[in-house]
Design a protein around this motif. Structure first.
Motif, PDB file in Angstrom:
ATOM      1  N   GLU A  77       0.821  -1.197   0.000  1.00 40.07           N
ATOM      2  CA  GLU A  77       0.000   0.000   0.000  1.00 40.07           C
ATOM      3  C   GLU A  77       0.864   1.261   0.000  1.00 40.07           C
ATOM      4  O   GLU A  77       1.846   1.347   0.741  1.00 40.07           O
ATOM      5  N   LEU A  78       0.504   2.202  -0.853  1.00 42.14           N
ATOM      6  CA  LEU A  78       1.130   3.520  -0.872  1.00 42.14           C
ATOM      7  C   LEU A  78       0.027   4.534  -0.574  1.00 42.14           C
ATOM      8  O   LEU A  78      -0.816   4.831  -1.408  1.00 42.14           O
ATOM      9  N   VAL A  79       0.028   5.046   0.645  1.00 44.28           N
ATOM     10  CA  VAL A  79      -1.066   5.866   1.135  1.00 44.28           C
ATOM     11  C   VAL A  79      -0.882   7.307   0.667  1.00 44.28           C
ATOM     12  O   VAL A  79       0.200   7.894   0.798  1.00 44.28           O
ATOM     13  N   GLY A  80      -1.938   7.877   0.108  1.00 44.37           N
ATOM     14  CA  GLY A  80      -1.955   9.260  -0.319  1.00 44.37           C
ATOM     15  C   GLY A  80      -3.388   9.750  -0.293  1.00 44.37           C
ATOM     16  O   GLY A  80      -4.190   9.322   0.545  1.00 44.37           O
ATOM     17  N   VAL A  81      -3.716  10.670  -1.207  1.00 44.46           N
ATOM     18  CA  VAL A  81      -5.110  11.096  -1.330  1.00 44.46           C
ATOM     19  C   VAL A  81      -5.980   9.890  -1.656  1.00 44.46           C
ATOM     20  O   VAL A  81      -7.053   9.684  -1.098  1.00 44.46           O
ATOM     21  N   THR A  94      11.338 -33.499 -14.646  1.00 41.51           N
ATOM     22  CA  THR A  94      10.640 -32.552 -13.766  1.00 41.51           C
ATOM     23  C   THR A  94      11.317 -31.187 -13.863  1.00 41.51           C
ATOM     24  O   THR A  94      12.531 -31.076 -13.682  1.00 41.51           O
ATOM     25  N   LEU A  95      10.525 -30.175 -14.147  1.00 41.74           N
ATOM     26  CA  LEU A  95      11.018 -28.800 -14.214  1.00 41.74           C
ATOM     27  C   LEU A  95      10.224 -27.951 -13.230  1.00 41.74           C
ATOM     28  O   LEU A  95       8.996 -28.060 -13.165  1.00 41.74           O
ATOM     29  N   SER A  96      10.914 -27.110 -12.483  1.00 43.71           N
ATOM     30  CA  SER A  96      10.265 -26.258 -11.486  1.00 43.71           C
ATOM     31  C   SER A  96      10.529 -24.793 -11.814  1.00 43.71           C
ATOM     32  O   SER A  96      11.620 -24.441 -12.278  1.00 43.71           O
ATOM     33  N   ASN A  97       9.516 -23.972 -11.525  1.00 44.20           N
ATOM     34  CA  ASN A  97       9.658 -22.561 -11.846  1.00 44.20           C
ATOM     35  C   ASN A  97       8.684 -21.743 -10.991  1.00 44.20           C
ATOM     36  O   ASN A  97       7.488 -22.016 -10.985  1.00 44.20           O
ATOM     37  N   PRO A  98       9.170 -20.742 -10.255  1.00 44.05           N
ATOM     38  CA  PRO A  98       8.250 -19.845  -9.534  1.00 44.05           C
ATOM     39  C   PRO A  98       7.599 -18.871 -10.508  1.00 44.05           C
ATOM     40  O   PRO A  98       8.235 -18.406 -11.457  1.00 44.05           O
ATOM     41  N   ILE A  99       6.329 -18.581 -10.285  1.00 38.30           N
ATOM     42  CA  ILE A  99       5.589 -17.653 -11.145  1.00 38.30           C
ATOM     43  C   ILE A  99       4.967 -16.580 -10.262  1.00 38.30           C
ATOM     44  O   ILE A  99       4.433 -16.859  -9.186  1.00 38.30           O
ATOM     45  N   GLN A 100       5.023 -15.337 -10.751  1.00 37.70           N
ATOM     46  CA  GLN A 100       4.444 -14.207 -10.015  1.00 37.70           C
ATOM     47  C   GLN A 100       3.673 -13.321 -10.974  1.00 37.70           C
ATOM     48  O   GLN A 100       4.168 -12.973 -12.044  1.00 37.70           O
ATOM     49  N   VAL A 101       2.456 -12.989 -10.591  1.00 39.08           N
ATOM     50  CA  VAL A 101       1.642 -12.051 -11.367  1.00 39.08           C
ATOM     51  C   VAL A 101       1.176 -10.962 -10.410  1.00 39.08           C
ATOM     52  O   VAL A 101       0.989 -11.196  -9.215  1.00 39.08           O
ATOM     53  N   GLU A 102       0.983  -9.758 -10.932  1.00 39.85           N
ATOM     54  CA  GLU A 102       0.616  -8.645 -10.067  1.00 39.85           C
ATOM     55  C   GLU A 102      -0.230  -7.629 -10.820  1.00 39.85           C
ATOM     56  O   GLU A 102      -0.252  -7.607 -12.054  1.00 39.85           O
ATOM     57  N   ARG A 103      -0.909  -6.813 -10.046  1.00 39.86           N
ATOM     58  CA  ARG A 103      -1.709  -5.728 -10.633  1.00 39.86           C
ATOM     59  C   ARG A 103      -1.931  -4.655  -9.573  1.00 39.86           C
ATOM     60  O   ARG A 103      -2.107  -4.959  -8.390  1.00 39.86           O
ATOM     61  N   SER A 104      -1.930  -3.405 -10.015  1.00 34.14           N
ATOM     62  CA  SER A 104      -2.123  -2.272  -9.108  1.00 34.14           C
ATOM     63  C   SER A 104      -3.472  -1.617  -9.365  1.00 34.14           C
ATOM     64  O   SER A 104      -3.996  -1.642 -10.487  1.00 34.14           O
ATOM     65  N   TYR A 105      -4.028  -1.025  -8.313  1.00 37.50           N
ATOM     66  CA  TYR A 105      -5.281  -0.291  -8.439  1.00 37.50           C
ATOM     67  C   TYR A 105      -5.358   0.722  -7.305  1.00 37.50           C
ATOM     68  O   TYR A 105      -4.568   0.679  -6.353  1.00 37.50           O
ATOM     69  N   GLN A 106      -6.302   1.640  -7.426  1.00 36.94           N
ATOM     70  CA  GLN A 106      -6.482   2.680  -6.422  1.00 36.94           C
ATOM     71  C   GLN A 106      -7.753   2.423  -5.620  1.00 36.94           C
ATOM     72  O   GLN A 106      -8.761   1.977  -6.163  1.00 36.94           O
ATOM     73  N   TYR A 107      -7.668   2.710  -4.335  1.00 37.14           N
ATOM     74  CA  TYR A 107      -8.794   2.466  -3.434  1.00 37.14           C
ATOM     75  C   TYR A 107      -9.005   3.690  -2.556  1.00 37.14           C
ATOM     76  O   TYR A 107      -8.070   4.175  -1.901  1.00 37.14           O
ATOM     77  N   GLN A 126     -14.437  -3.780  -3.352  1.00 37.12           N
ATOM     78  CA  GLN A 126     -14.958  -4.613  -4.430  1.00 37.12           C
ATOM     79  C   GLN A 126     -13.963  -4.745  -5.577  1.00 37.12           C
ATOM     80  O   GLN A 126     -13.840  -5.805  -6.183  1.00 37.12           O
ATOM     81  N   GLN A 127     -13.269  -3.674  -5.887  1.00 40.12           N
ATOM     82  CA  GLN A 127     -12.282  -3.734  -6.961  1.00 40.12           C
ATOM     83  C   GLN A 127     -11.160  -4.705  -6.602  1.00 40.12           C
ATOM     84  O   GLN A 127     -10.656  -5.424  -7.463  1.00 40.12           O
ATOM     85  N   GLY A 128     -10.798  -4.734  -5.328  1.00 40.45           N
ATOM     86  CA  GLY A 128      -9.762  -5.675  -4.891  1.00 40.45           C
ATOM     87  C   GLY A 128     -10.183  -7.117  -5.102  1.00 40.45           C
ATOM     88  O   GLY A 128      -9.375  -7.966  -5.500  1.00 40.45           O
ATOM     89  N   GLU A 176      -2.873   3.717  -3.167  1.00 42.00           N
ATOM     90  CA  GLU A 176      -2.393   2.898  -4.280  1.00 42.00           C
ATOM     91  C   GLU A 176      -2.049   1.512  -3.740  1.00 42.00           C
ATOM     92  O   GLU A 176      -1.210   1.364  -2.847  1.00 42.00           O
ATOM     93  N   ILE A 177      -2.710   0.494  -4.275  1.00 47.07           N
ATOM     94  CA  ILE A 177      -2.534  -0.873  -3.790  1.00 47.07           C
ATOM     95  C   ILE A 177      -1.931  -1.726  -4.903  1.00 47.07           C
ATOM     96  O   ILE A 177      -2.411  -1.714  -6.034  1.00 47.07           O
ATOM     97  N   ARG A 178      -0.880  -2.454  -4.584  1.00 47.60           N
ATOM     98  CA  ARG A 178      -0.291  -3.417  -5.515  1.00 47.60           C
ATOM     99  C   ARG A 178      -0.476  -4.812  -4.936  1.00 47.60           C
ATOM    100  O   ARG A 178       0.028  -5.113  -3.860  1.00 47.60           O
ATOM    101  N   LEU A 179      -1.209  -5.644  -5.664  1.00 49.46           N
ATOM    102  CA  LEU A 179      -1.538  -6.990  -5.207  1.00 49.46           C
ATOM    103  C   LEU A 179      -0.736  -7.994  -6.024  1.00 49.46           C
ATOM    104  O   LEU A 179      -0.782  -7.973  -7.265  1.00 49.46           O
TER     105      LEU A 179
END
Length: 229
Positions: free
Chosen positions: A124-128, A152-165, A175-177, A131-134
């Motif tokens: 969370e980046l708090v302002g007016v 056997t193959l291993s791989n970490p995966i990361q996905v992300e998205r930001s939005y304002q609340y 609800q947007q979250g 800003e939330i990054r999930l």
């Protein structure tokens, strides 16, 4: 009066045709998607530039996901994406069951996708407006067979998205979250499927490469005509 009545009827017919055209245009993308999905399920899939449809060497794939509230929402979108590729998805097996199946002579081979340690991180980046990054992360392992041997193959995966609340809003529910979480699960499922396809594809050269190779091996003869002086 007759001319006016005919004009009204003509206008109504034109309006009806326009409404029908709008309905058909609205349903056309859905029909296209359904038709494409049916085609994938029935005959494999074909990549652009390749001569023949791509079929997986192993038709059955076990999806092994942790049994908890964070991991469970991934199972449905991942299963749907794999089934759309024509795979027979099995969701009630363990790695031990797959190992026992491999030891049975004559049994159909079974590949596996194992997803562990699924977790969310929230920044969370708090302002007016806040800003939330999930971020949604997972440790993924792919078990398949290559040249008759298990790989056997291993791989970490990361996905992300930001939005304002806006925490000062009347509604206290984020609800947007919640919608972003659904989007992250679907995106993670797509990333896992893409990696599985890349690992499991047969090693076939694309048509363009074959044509280039043939051109280099068998160059066409060129005839040069010299004008007489």
């Amino acid at each position: 009066m007759l001319d006016k009545h005919q004009a009204v009827q003509s206008h109504q017919k034109k309006s009806s045709r326009q409404k029908l055209a709008k309905v058909l245009l609205a349903t056309l993308p859905m029909l296209t998607v359904l038709g494409a999905t049916a085609g994938l399920s029935s005959c494999g899939f074909q990549l652009r530039g390749y001569d023949t449809p791509m079929l997986f060497d192993i038709a059955k794939t076990a999806v092994i996901i942790e049994d908890n509230r964070t991991a469970f929402p991934l199972k449905l979108p991942l299963t749907r994406r794999l089934e759309a590729l024509g795979l027979d998805v099995i969701d009630n097996m363990t790695l031990a069951d797959i190992a026992n199946n491999s030891n049975n002579v004559g049994a159909d081979p079974i590949a596996a996708i194992t997803v562990n340690n699924i977790r969310f991180k929230r920044y969370e980046l708090v302002g007016v407006l806040t800003e939330i990054r999930l971020v949604l992360s997972a440790d993924v392992s792919y078990q398949t067979i290559e040249n008759g041997k298990p790989v056997t193959l291993s791989n970490p995966i990361q996905v992300e998205r930001s939005y304002q609340y806006n925490e000062a809003s009347v509604s206290t529910d984020d609800q947007q979250g919640n919608q972003i979480r659904d989007w992250l699960y679907d995106t993670l499922a797509r990333r896992i499927t893409d990696q599985y396809v890349a690992i499991s594809l047969p090693k076939v050269a694309p048509a363009s490469a074959n044509k280039s190779s043939q051109t280099l091996k068998s160059p066409e003869k060129t005839t040069v005509i010299v004008p007489s002086s």
